[in-house]
Design a protein around this motif. Structure first.
Motif, PDB file in Angstrom:
ATOM      1  N   ILE A 437       1.004  -1.046  -0.036  1.00 34.94           N
ATOM      2  CA  ILE A 437       0.020  -0.013   0.007  1.00 34.94           C
ATOM      3  C   ILE A 437       0.850   1.194  -0.010  1.00 34.94           C
ATOM      4  CG2 ILE A 437      -1.684   1.226   1.391  1.00 34.94           C
ATOM      5  CD1 ILE A 437      -2.518  -1.264   2.472  1.00 34.94           C
ATOM      6  N   VAL A 438       0.894   2.286  -1.093  1.00 30.27           N
ATOM      7  CA  VAL A 438       1.553   3.294  -0.995  1.00 30.27           C
ATOM      8  C   VAL A 438       0.965   4.387  -1.373  1.00 30.27           C
ATOM      9  CG1 VAL A 438       3.540   1.839  -1.963  1.00 30.27           C
ATOM     10  CG2 VAL A 438       1.875   2.670  -3.345  1.00 30.27           C
ATOM     11  N   PRO A 439       1.312   5.580  -0.925  1.00 30.50           N
ATOM     12  CA  PRO A 439       0.741   6.771  -1.219  1.00 30.50           C
ATOM     13  C   PRO A 439       1.484   7.323  -2.876  1.00 30.50           C
ATOM     14  CG  PRO A 439       2.331   7.343   0.291  1.00 30.50           C
ATOM     15  CD  PRO A 439       2.289   5.643   0.144  1.00 30.50           C
ATOM     16  N   VAL A 440       0.557   7.759  -3.528  1.00 34.09           N
ATOM     17  CA  VAL A 440       0.978   8.276  -4.790  1.00 34.09           C
ATOM     18  C   VAL A 440       0.709   9.628  -5.238  1.00 34.09           C
ATOM     19  CG1 VAL A 440       1.086   6.006  -5.924  1.00 34.09           C
ATOM     20  CG2 VAL A 440      -1.043   7.484  -6.004  1.00 34.09           C
ATOM     21  N   VAL A 441       1.490  10.478  -5.857  1.00 33.44           N
ATOM     22  CA  VAL A 441       0.823  11.772  -6.516  1.00 33.44           C
ATOM     23  C   VAL A 441      -0.286  11.335  -7.499  1.00 33.44           C
ATOM     24  CG1 VAL A 441       1.671  14.039  -7.470  1.00 33.44           C
ATOM     25  CG2 VAL A 441       3.129  12.572  -5.754  1.00 33.44           C
ATOM     26  N   SER A 442      -1.367  11.904  -7.184  1.00 32.24           N
ATOM     27  CA  SER A 442      -2.685  11.747  -8.342  1.00 32.24           C
ATOM     28  C   SER A 442      -2.795  12.733  -8.984  1.00 32.24           C
ATOM     29  CB  SER A 442      -3.940  11.168  -7.410  1.00 32.24           C
ATOM     30  OG  SER A 442      -4.140  12.277  -6.533  1.00 32.24           O
ATOM     31  N   ALA A 443      -2.320  14.004  -8.694  1.00 28.59           N
ATOM     32  CA  ALA A 443      -2.465  15.069  -9.528  1.00 28.59           C
ATOM     33  C   ALA A 443      -1.424  15.970  -9.436  1.00 28.59           C
ATOM     34  CB  ALA A 443      -3.927  16.019  -9.004  1.00 28.59           C
ATOM     35  N   ARG A 457      -2.940   4.018  -2.676  1.00 27.82           N
ATOM     36  CA  ARG A 457      -3.276   3.026  -3.762  1.00 27.82           C
ATOM     37  C   ARG A 457      -2.589   1.492  -3.346  1.00 27.82           C
ATOM     38  NH1 ARG A 457      -1.428   4.315  -9.353  1.00 27.82           N
ATOM     39  NH2 ARG A 457      -2.989   5.540  -9.331  1.00 27.82           N
ATOM     40  N   MET A 458      -3.410   0.423  -3.639  1.00 26.36           N
ATOM     41  CA  MET A 458      -3.361  -0.583  -3.079  1.00 26.36           C
ATOM     42  C   MET A 458      -2.868  -1.590  -4.270  1.00 26.36           C
ATOM     43  SD  MET A 458      -5.589  -3.650  -1.360  1.00 26.36           S
ATOM     44  CE  MET A 458      -5.665  -2.795   0.190  1.00 26.36           C
ATOM     45  N   ARG A 459      -1.640  -2.372  -3.948  1.00 26.69           N
ATOM     46  CA  ARG A 459      -1.540  -3.364  -5.144  1.00 26.69           C
ATOM     47  C   ARG A 459      -1.294  -4.730  -4.729  1.00 26.69           C
ATOM     48  NH1 ARG A 459       4.043   0.307  -6.419  1.00 26.69           N
ATOM     49  NH2 ARG A 459       3.186   1.442  -7.918  1.00 26.69           N
ATOM     50  N   LEU A 460      -1.954  -5.485  -5.608  1.00 29.86           N
ATOM     51  CA  LEU A 460      -2.210  -6.900  -5.008  1.00 29.86           C
ATOM     52  C   LEU A 460      -1.067  -7.780  -5.621  1.00 29.86           C
ATOM     53  CD1 LEU A 460      -6.085  -7.147  -5.751  1.00 29.86           C
ATOM     54  CD2 LEU A 460      -4.834  -6.524  -3.609  1.00 29.86           C
ATOM     55  N   PHE A 466      -5.831  -0.726  -7.147  1.00 33.69           N
ATOM     56  CA  PHE A 466      -6.640   0.123  -7.124  1.00 33.69           C
ATOM     57  C   PHE A 466      -6.738   1.153  -5.911  1.00 33.69           C
ATOM     58  CE2 PHE A 466      -7.913  -3.419  -4.624  1.00 33.69           C
ATOM     59  CZ  PHE A 466      -8.575  -2.960  -3.552  1.00 33.69           C
ATOM     60  N   THR A 467      -7.472   2.394  -6.207  1.00 41.60           N
ATOM     61  CA  THR A 467      -7.171   3.471  -5.318  1.00 41.60           C
ATOM     62  C   THR A 467      -8.042   3.336  -4.066  1.00 41.60           C
ATOM     63  OG1 THR A 467      -6.589   4.962  -7.268  1.00 41.60           O
ATOM     64  CG2 THR A 467      -7.292   6.060  -5.079  1.00 41.60           C
ATOM     65  N   LEU A 468      -7.564   3.300  -3.042  1.00 42.83           N
ATOM     66  CA  LEU A 468      -8.388   3.435  -1.475  1.00 42.83           C
ATOM     67  C   LEU A 468      -9.115   4.595  -1.271  1.00 42.83           C
ATOM     68  CD1 LEU A 468      -5.905   1.117   0.682  1.00 42.83           C
ATOM     69  CD2 LEU A 468      -7.906   0.535  -0.775  1.00 42.83           C
ATOM     70  N   ALA A 469      -8.173   5.670  -1.468  1.00 40.74           N
ATOM     71  CA  ALA A 469      -8.683   7.145  -1.218  1.00 40.74           C
ATOM     72  C   ALA A 469      -7.880   7.976  -2.039  1.00 40.74           C
ATOM     73  CB  ALA A 469      -8.644   7.496   0.244  1.00 40.74           C
ATOM     74  N   ASP A 470      -8.649   9.234  -2.450  1.00 40.87           N
ATOM     75  CA  ASP A 470      -7.764  10.090  -3.125  1.00 40.87           C
ATOM     76  C   ASP A 470      -8.154  11.588  -2.728  1.00 40.87           C
ATOM     77  OD1 ASP A 470     -10.311  10.208  -4.268  1.00 40.87           O
ATOM     78  OD2 ASP A 470      -9.735   9.682  -6.093  1.00 40.87           O
ATOM     79  N   GLU A 471      -7.990  12.485  -3.358  1.00 42.44           N
ATOM     80  CA  GLU A 471      -8.017  13.958  -3.131  1.00 42.44           C
ATOM     81  C   GLU A 471      -7.399  14.361  -1.662  1.00 42.44           C
ATOM     82  OE1 GLU A 471      -9.600  16.167  -5.053  1.00 42.44           O
ATOM     83  OE2 GLU A 471      -9.628  14.995  -6.619  1.00 42.44           O
ATOM     84  N   ILE A 472      -6.376  13.796  -1.353  1.00 38.83           N
ATOM     85  CA  ILE A 472      -5.835  14.108  -0.224  1.00 38.83           C
ATOM     86  C   ILE A 472      -4.596  15.345  -0.365  1.00 38.83           C
ATOM     87  CG2 ILE A 472      -4.430  13.316   1.569  1.00 38.83           C
ATOM     88  CD1 ILE A 472      -5.213  10.441   1.016  1.00 38.83           C
TER      89      ILE A 472
END
Length: 838
Positions: A437-443, A457-460, A466-472
């Motif tokens: 599970i990693v934080p990514v720059v989404s914008a 973002r979670m990687r299996l 897929f993204t767990l949460a965004d707009e942080i």
């Protein structure tokens, strides 16, 4: 090397002259022409002509001014070819000027340009509205809001500059070198108190310009970042009034400042801000960071430090602040609490009101344009394109404004739910299926790093993600949430921030040596290729928004964990029958590795005779076995067994893997290692706890661990001292763990102390039950923070096996009515029966 061109300056001047001449002629004609025009029409015409004057005059000024600046720049570069830190006038004087003044001027230019374009149309439409009541004027009012916003931002920037003066950052050394410290002072006028101190952030940014012409985009990718808060008491006097001290340590392998390739630069940016009455203080400076001979040699000769054996527990030195422990931000938008049987991270709607407002204005504008195409019977192609684009903008607005996300971590699984206006579905993921599970720059924005948005973002393990949460909007908050989820779920702690790179941007940094100048090579992409990339991006955008509208989600939780690496799945062996004499003889003939793996697997299955044979053989395995994939799996299974005898076997196997005999000599060596070697101190005290738990020099080791847990300045050392204490198994140690749980300043230490109190380590259920009244007092205390309250209720659930709501009164009533019954139930158990996995 910078090469000013007279030809380019002349061409730009000649190109601007027609615009300037046409604009002036148009304005003159409106002023001296016939008087049939109304005042509205005259003003609108003058503003329209001013657009051409603005463009032409700007081009001519840019040509003349730019040529002069480039000439001076070329002279500086020629005089100092191997010292790029002397190429800027402010750097050469050991300071970095604030970028605020430039930003204020830029905002005023944009505000004037935007308003002189839109106001003529607005004035014309006002007359049209007065005559025909055409509602299209309201669309232009929305368009003109952009100009008003720019004027407000420009005014605030101007007020900020006048209030705090011509601020600058004074260097202690020139240049700053990688692997060393960035020290200096920010000088400013500060006429009020900053009660919460001044927040200072140093960032290494890779600034990439991709595309060309109207299709170019600028992205800023964070390569390294560190934050600190300078308390008000540390701010001293300075030549402008006040001086803010700055002191950062940067890694030796960091990228260095590079302006050689305009489309791919590396910048070191210093940002300072403070909440004060009125307009807040905010400043940005670019500083020179290069590599001298000493730091270059350090990079070549450096080797990864820290314990590197087969069972390292994350003690290796980190590259930057993006790894390891992450402190909880002072202000978070995520709400942490208990829910669905685990720890819940709730991201509410409208997390970014500014972004939502911008999308709302764009949505109104685009909807108006699409409506006008419909009303004016424009070609259907234009209406379809604008209509579909409008749907995407509406979807983005709904997502940003009304979208929420919930991540719940509970025993063995992660649950994620994302929705809009309460509509969404829940997705369940087993922790064993999660790779990371990693934080990514989404914008990525072209402004400052502070304006970037982040996602979790979670990687299996099967390759899916897929993204767990965004707009942080807070990088620190994204990293902290990831660290909490990984700690609770038992995943490998990794909070480095990744970047979703745009098309055409490579991850490799431009190489550079001091003073080296690069010339970009290669041909520009053809027009056909550019159009192909453009249509691919459009298709990707449509696909992305369609995917987002499906609104998938995820949750997760695990109450206990140390930072351990994911284990490659290995088929479990099932021994249906107890150990026989023939089995014992066969096992004796096996190599040490095979003996250890089979006996440990039988011990995990609670085979009593296997446990006896394990205890007799384990000393002979010391230094003879290693951490294979199967052993790694068995080690993790035995760590959280529901049988204390199996957990003791886990201690024994770890000591054997590391080559430590269970005697006083091993204790002496580890105590001395902890005292003299700060780099391996955490590792040493962890294994000291294991030795004491197996009866080796208990009193002395207990004192050593308690001292490190309470008084060491390094939070990492305190954390692993707390981890070592979980093996000691006595009531007094539980009391000491509770002290760390409630009083240690580091969240990582409190987290591990709470886990060890609740169900990790070597304590009986009766011992843990004794802590319940103190946990209830903690839950009832109004000064207990939300995070501590969540951990407290989680500990109560794991100690008692009761699934009560996160309500202190409910737990207090339960304890009064059933506490003695629960204690009696635990006293009837065999001493080794505890809460565990298997």
């Amino acid at each position: 090397m910078t090469q000013p061109s007279r030809g380019a300056a002349a061409f730009l001047t000649l190109f601007g002259l027609p615009f300037l001449g046409a604009g002036l002629a148009f304005i003159y004609k409106q002023l001296v022409g016939n008087g049939n025009h109304t005042t509205f029409e005259t003003v609108a015409s003058i503003l329209f002509g001013s657009v051409f004057v603005f463009i032409g005059g700007g081009l001519i000024y840019a040509a003349v001014r730019g040529y002069g600046l480039l000439t001076k720049q070329a002279a500086r570069e020629e005089a100092n070819p191997l010292s790029p830190w002397l190429w800027q006038t402010d750097w050469a004087s050991r300071r970095a000027e604030s970028q605020n003044k430039k930003s204020a001027v830029t905002l005023w230019v944009l505000a004037v340009f935007c308003n002189v374009i839109t106001l003529p149309f607005l004035l014309g439409m006002i007359q049209e509205f007065q005559r025909n009541r055409n509602p299209g004027v309201f669309l232009l009012l929305v368009i003109n809001l952009l100009g008003a916003v720019l004027v407000i931002k420009a005014a605030r920037a101007t007020i900020r500059h006048r209030r705090f003066g011509d601020t600058y950052f004074e260097f202690d050394t020139l240049p700053f070198s990688v692997g060393e410290r960035v020290r200096g002072k920010i000088h400013l006028q500060l006429d009020t108190r900053a009660e919460h101190g001044i927040d200072v952030r140093l960032t290494c940014v890779r600034k990439v310009v991709s595309g060309s012409g109207d299709h170019s985009t600028t992205n800023q990718i964070i390569l390294w970042q560190a934050d600190q808060n300078v308390p008000l008491g540390a701010v001293g006097p300075g030549p402008l009034g006040r001086a803010i001290p700055v002191d950062f340590s940067i890694p030796a392998d960091s990228a260095i400042t590079s302006h050689d390739i305009p489309s791919d630069q590396v910048l070191w940016l210093l940002h300072a801000q403070a909440d004060v009455a009125g307009v807040d203080y905010s400043d940005d400076f670019e500083i020179p960071v290069f590599r001298d001979a000493a730091s270059a040699e350090t990079v070549r000769d450096s080797e990864p430090s820290g314990f590197s054996g087969p069972n390292a527990f994350g003690f290796a030195a980190t590259r930057s602040d993006d790894s390891g422990e992450v402190a909880q931000p002072a202000h978070t938008k995520v709400v942490v609490g208990m829910g669905s049987g685990g720890t819940e991270f709730y991201f509410p709607a409208l997390r970014n009101p500014g972004r939502a407002l911008v999308l709302f204005l764009v949505m109104l504008l685009w909807t108006g344009v699409a409506y006008m195409f419909y009303q004016k019977h424009a070609p259907i192609f234009f209406f379809i394109v604008f209509g579909l684009s409008d749907l995407l903008i509406i979807a983005a607005f709904l997502h940003v404004t009304f979208g929420n996300a919930t991540i719940t971590v509970r025993s063995g699984e992660i649950l994620s739910r994302k929705g809009i206006l309460g509509v969404g579905r829940t997705r369940r993921i087993q922790v064993s299926d999660v790779a990371s599970i990693v934080p990514v720059v989404s914008a990525l924005q072209a402004t400052s790093s502070a304006s970037q948005l982040y996602a979790i973002r979670m990687r299996l393990k099967d390759g899916g993600k897929f993204t767990l949460a965004d707009e942080i909007d807070s990088r620190q908050e994204a990293r902290w949430v990831v660290s909490q989820i990984e700690t609770l779920a038992g995943l490998k702690l990794d909070t480095h921030v990744e970047v979703d790179l745009p098309l055409g941007v490579t991850q490799q940094l431009p190489g550079q040596k001091p003073g080296q100048v690069f010339t970009p090579s290669g041909r520009p992409a053809s027009a056909a290729a550019s159009m192909g990339v453009f249509f691919v991006m459009i298709a990707g955008m449509f696909g992305f928004m369609a995917w987002r509208m499906t609104s998938f989600t995820s949750r997760a939780k695990n109450s206990r964990t140390a930072a351990a690496a994911p284990v490659k799945p290995v088929a479990r062996r099932v021994f249906s029958a107890p150990l026989t004499d023939a089995d014992v003889e066969r096992i004796h003939t096996l190599p040490a590795q095979a003996q250890a793996e089979e006996l440990l697997e039988r011990v995990i299955g609670h085979h009593t005779r296997a446990l006896e044979l394990f205890d007799r053989q384990v000393e002979s395995w010391t230094g003879q076995i290693r951490m294979t994939d199967r052993m790694k799996q068995l080690e993790r299974r035995s760590k959280f067994s529901k049988d204390l005898r199996v957990r003791y076997a886990n201690v024994d196997i770890n000591l054997a893997l590391e080559g430590w005999q269970k005697n006083e000599q091993a204790a002496n060596l580890l105590i001395e290692r902890a005292r003299t070697d700060p780099q391996h101190r955490a590792w040493a005290i962890y294994y000291l706890g294991m030795l004491a738990g197996r009866g080796v020099d208990y009193e002395r080791i207990h004192g050593v661990l308690a001292n490190y847990a309470r008084y060491d300045q390094n939070a990492g050392v305190r954390q692993w001292a707390v981890e070592g204490m979980r093996f000691l198994g006595k009531d007094e140690v539980l009391d000491e763990l509770f002290t760390s749980f409630t009083e240690d300043p580091a969240a990582s230490v409190r987290d591990r102390a709470g886990c060890n109190i609740s169900d990790c380590g070597i304590f009986t259920r009766k011992q843990r039950m004794r802590i319940v009244p103190r946990l209830l007092d903690l839950a009832m205390n109004p000064r207990t923070t939300g995070q501590m309250r969540s951990w407290t209720f989680l500990a109560l659930q794991e100690i008692t096996d009761e699934n009560l709501p996160a309500d202190a009164l409910a737990w207090s009533r339960w304890y009064q009515e059933h506490g003695s019954e629960k204690m009696a139930e635990f006293e009837r158990l065999d001493w080794w029966q505890i809460r565990g996995d298997e």
